[in-house]
Each structure stands twice: as structure tokens, then as C-alpha cells.
Design a protein around this motif. Sequence first.
Motif, PDB file in Angstrom:
ATOM      1  N   SER A 163       0.837  -1.054  -0.014  1.00  0.00           N
ATOM      2  CA  SER A 163      -0.133   0.087   0.042  1.00  0.00           C
ATOM      3  C   SER A 163       0.788   1.282   0.121  1.00  0.00           C
ATOM      4  N   VAL A 164       2.051   1.221   0.618  1.00  0.00           N
ATOM      5  CA  VAL A 164       2.681   2.576   0.844  1.00  0.00           C
ATOM      6  C   VAL A 164       3.641   2.621  -0.625  1.00  0.00           C
ATOM      7  N   LYS A 165       4.054   1.386  -1.332  1.00  0.00           N
ATOM      8  CA  LYS A 165       4.408   1.665  -2.503  1.00  0.00           C
ATOM      9  C   LYS A 165       3.668   2.472  -3.444  1.00  0.00           C
ATOM     10  N   ALA A 170       4.449   5.927  -5.126  1.00  0.00           N
ATOM     11  CA  ALA A 170       4.468   6.046  -6.613  1.00  0.00           C
ATOM     12  C   ALA A 170       3.791   7.243  -7.450  1.00  0.00           C
ATOM     13  N   GLN A 171       2.672   7.577  -6.747  1.00  0.00           N
ATOM     14  CA  GLN A 171       1.763   8.482  -7.143  1.00  0.00           C
ATOM     15  C   GLN A 171       2.208  10.019  -6.660  1.00  0.00           C
ATOM     16  N   VAL A 226      12.583   5.864  10.291  1.00  0.00           N
ATOM     17  CA  VAL A 226      12.566   4.572   9.347  1.00  0.00           C
ATOM     18  C   VAL A 226      13.784   3.978   9.124  1.00  0.00           C
ATOM     19  N   LYS A 227      14.036   2.820   9.453  1.00  0.00           N
ATOM     20  CA  LYS A 227      15.344   1.966   9.080  1.00  0.00           C
ATOM     21  C   LYS A 227      15.781   2.139   7.805  1.00  0.00           C
ATOM     22  N   PRO A 228      17.123   2.392   7.516  1.00  0.00           N
ATOM     23  CA  PRO A 228      17.454   2.214   5.998  1.00  0.00           C
ATOM     24  C   PRO A 228      17.004   1.217   5.421  1.00  0.00           C
ATOM     25  N   GLY A 237      10.970   2.806  -0.833  1.00  0.00           N
ATOM     26  CA  GLY A 237      10.996   4.149  -1.544  1.00  0.00           C
ATOM     27  C   GLY A 237      11.029   5.463  -0.956  1.00  0.00           C
ATOM     28  N   ILE A 238      11.232   5.559   0.372  1.00  0.00           N
ATOM     29  CA  ILE A 238      11.049   6.871   1.130  1.00  0.00           C
ATOM     30  C   ILE A 238      12.488   6.953   1.892  1.00  0.00           C
ATOM     31  N   SER A 239      12.870   8.048   2.256  1.00  0.00           N
ATOM     32  CA  SER A 239      13.930   8.652   2.806  1.00  0.00           C
ATOM     33  C   SER A 239      14.085   7.915   4.333  1.00  0.00           C
ATOM     34  N   ASN A 240      15.396   7.566   4.634  1.00  0.00           N
ATOM     35  CA  ASN A 240      15.404   7.190   5.999  1.00  0.00           C
ATOM     36  C   ASN A 240      15.370   8.151   7.088  1.00  0.00           C
ATOM     37  N   ALA A 241      15.404   9.480   6.479  1.00  0.00           N
ATOM     38  CA  ALA A 241      15.356  10.662   7.402  1.00  0.00           C
ATOM     39  C   ALA A 241      14.112  10.880   7.836  1.00  0.00           C
ATOM     40  N   CYS A 242      12.935   9.928   7.385  1.00  0.00           N
ATOM     41  CA  CYS A 242      11.597   9.933   7.379  1.00  0.00           C
ATOM     42  C   CYS A 242      11.148   9.817   9.048  1.00  0.00           C
ATOM     43  N   LEU A 243      10.800  10.473   9.862  1.00  0.00           N
ATOM     44  CA  LEU A 243      10.264  10.187  11.129  1.00  0.00           C
ATOM     45  C   LEU A 243       9.074   9.535  11.557  1.00  0.00           C
TER      46      LEU A 243
END
Length: 493
Positions: A55-57, A61-62, A219-221, A228-234
Motif C-alpha cells: 500500500s505504501v509503495k 509511486a503517485q 525509518v530504518k535504512p 522508496g522513502i528517505s531514512n530521515a522520515c520520522l
Amino acid sequence: MYLGIDCGTQGTKALLIDEQGIAHGRGHATHQVIQRPSGAREQDPQWWIEALRLSVKQAVAQASGQPIEALAVSGQQHGLVILDERMQVIRPAKLWNDTETAPQNEELIARFGGQQAFFERFGIIPLTGYTVSKLLWLRQREPENFARIRHILLPHEYLNFWLTGNLFAEYGDASGTGYFDVRNRTWAAEVLASIDQGTGHLLRALPTLVPAQRIIGAVKPDVAADLGISNACLVASGGGDNMMGAIGTGNVIEGVVTMSLGTSATVYSFRNKPTASPNPSIAPFCSSSNGWLPLVCTMNATNVVTQILDTLGRTVIDIESALATTRPGADALTFIPFLNGERTPDLPSAQGSLLGISASNLTPENLIRATIEGVSFGILEGLDLILDGTSAKRILLIGGGSRSAHWRQLLADASGTDVHVPLEEEAGCLGACIQAIFAARGEMGSPETFIQICDRCSRLDDQRTASPNPVLASQYAQARAAYQHHRATQYGV
């Protein structure tokens, strides 16, 4: 951008919004459910992870690669996930609608002197389906698995662990476990000790409690790369689905009510203070917005309406014409819709009743109206319970029943309150997004209140607002009185 993930019983949904609450991406993936004649309802937590990934992917993607600053997870309440010393899931998670632990729930309440005594000590009365009875069931029925427990998590907490590697709990979801003191916002060690015989085994297995403004990690690397997101995402604390649904509908101040008309129906309203009276029909939960969220659930809602429509050879389209061509009270035809037993009032073995039948009123249209009135009057009694003599400023209606204009109008007329429909249908996802904004803002030193964020992100569909018609108020009052009379005659309540 902010990401909200809602892990429900049937599937997981994802929603990406910007600062103003505008949706930029959506995703959805389904779950299986293990069902057994014993009343067991279980899921493998790995299914939640796979559905989250899918679901997140889809949502990401959108969104054209826009960075995601923070996310939060909304999860089905009351589920039990147990991990061993290697942080591996020991067995499938028992869910909120698992009923084979009913004897254990009764036993636990009796150990503390009954419902009144339990409420006085912990501020809540556990119901079948709450997490606590699942632990006693494990000790009695699967002692080897019970002995292996090193960590106890709720569904949204397990997904947070998968995302960050950290173990935390928050007050809202924790308040639905039955081993949490909802007034003092602490684990109820006495309840756990009654299960593990005072060893402290279970208390040590619980995660650290945090408030709604807490960021629990990033989020873990490896997970970030997969999604498909940054590992800086809180990652914010998240919470239970009802708590996130409240935030998503702007139910963060007193006087606002969220009513959900789905397979079952729920109604809940934010409070600044905990519930004072021990009514077993009210779940006196904490909110995930630093308050409390008393909640009432009825077991018979759109499932009953759908069954009656199917029996009559009609569809949901026919609801509008049936309500439009009949009068409040359905010409004295009353339907008590307890086809699945009932939780409010507490009648688990009850059956439905059709009363007041005559040659003139037994028509498909009247039967449809009587069914919808029976469902509506039941949840409106729940509304009266949680309001406890106060008045509602507005009702936010979500779920399948919110799509019917005439049903919305019926609820407005019968309650005397404006009924609004949120523009965003996925209230749990939106609530998780809003909590992520709230926590991220605090982390970055530019805090906003839940009220401020909800005002801009939780918008209403003005085309679907229903305002009460005073002319019909007395007619609905008479119809509700007839319903209550027939119910008392049939069931004694």
C-alpha cells in the motif's frame, strides 16, 4: 509530505498528504483472516507487513518523489502480538473480534471483585476481545508459548517496531488492552500480576509508554529503501484505529462527535477528563491527542441493513426511495436489529424482532425504514451515553452509512444535531497523517496544536451536510420511545 498508514482487519491503506491536507497518493492491500468455530479470529503479523509494503509503495509511486517528512500508523485495536527473545513472532495475533477468550475475561473481572471494583481500580471494565483476556488464555491454553513471551505488542506497535526497530506504546491504543490504568496513564501491574502469578514476566514484556507528541524514531535504512522513502522520515507514536479516526475527523475538542456506520457502529467524543461512571457499555479510552475518548459500539449496523435489502431483493440504492416515501416510525412497525447479538445493550445471545406488524404497514419500504431506524436508534442511545447530559456541537459521520443522504437526514432529525461528512473518507489514515504532522512540528521546534492542524487538514463535504428539521423532531421522539418500549418488553432493557 506526510504518510498515514491504517492497518485494519480486512486490509491496510496508505495516504500521502501535504501540509494543507491535500491527498497526493493512496494505496490499499487486503489481509486474510484465520477463523475457527471456537470463535478464534487471528492473523499472521507478516501479512500486515506485506500489506503495508504494497500500500505504501502504491501511494509513494503517485507522489512524484516528493520527500516524506514523517509518518504514523493507525492499527486495529486490542490485537495481541507476542515476540520471543530473538524478537520473532511466536504465534498468529489474536484479533479484536476473537471471542474464544470470553471465559478468561469473565475470570479476570471476577478476580478483582466484579465490574464495579475493576472500574474503581483501573478506570475501565475489560470486554471480551480486549487484549488482557488473550494473555490469560495463552497461559491456560498454550503455556509453552506463554513462557516464551519477551515482548507484548499491539498491531500498530508491531508495525512501528518493523519500521524503526524501537518498542513503544502510546496511551490511546494502550487504554484498550485491559491492563492499563486509563486515569493515570500507566500499565496496570496488578492485572498483569494476576496472570503471571506475580513473577513480573508480563510487565517486563511491555513497551515504554509515550504521549502523542513523541517521535519514536526514524525509518530504518533497509525499510526506507524498500518502501522508496528517505531514512530521515520520522515515525510518530501512532495509535488505535478509533483514536486515529477521531483525529482524522477533527474530533479533538469537546462537543464534537464521530459516528461510524459500518458493519458495526461506533460513536465517540473527545473529553478533557476521564469517564467518571462505571457503565460497562462505555469504553472509557484515552485519546491519541492527549485527552480521553469514551466510545460505544453496537454490533448491528450496515450488516443488518444489507441483509434485509438482500432478503427483499433490493439494493442500497433503494434506501433513498424507501426513506423518502415513508414517515418516521414506519407506520408503527418496529425492528429490533439484534441479528448478531448485541454489545450495547449487553445481549450477546439476543435475536432480532419485528414488532407492530399489521396488514397496512408491512411493506418493503416500511421494513427498510424500520431497519434503518432500529440501527440508528441503537447508536443514538450510545451517543446519549457518552454525552452524559451534555450536547453535541456536530456529528461527523463516516462509514458506509454516511453515503445515504436520507440516512444522514434521519440522524440529524432524530438527534437534533447537524450531521457532517468529512471530505476524506479514510479517517484513520488522515488521523495518522495529522498526528505525524503534530509530532514532527514539535520535534522541529515549531509546534502546532491538533486543533490548528485539523482545522486545515480535516475538511468537510459541504454538499452532504444534514441539518435537523424541527418539524420531525417529535415524530422521531415518538418512534424512539416505541423502539425503547418494545426492546424493554422483549429483552428487559
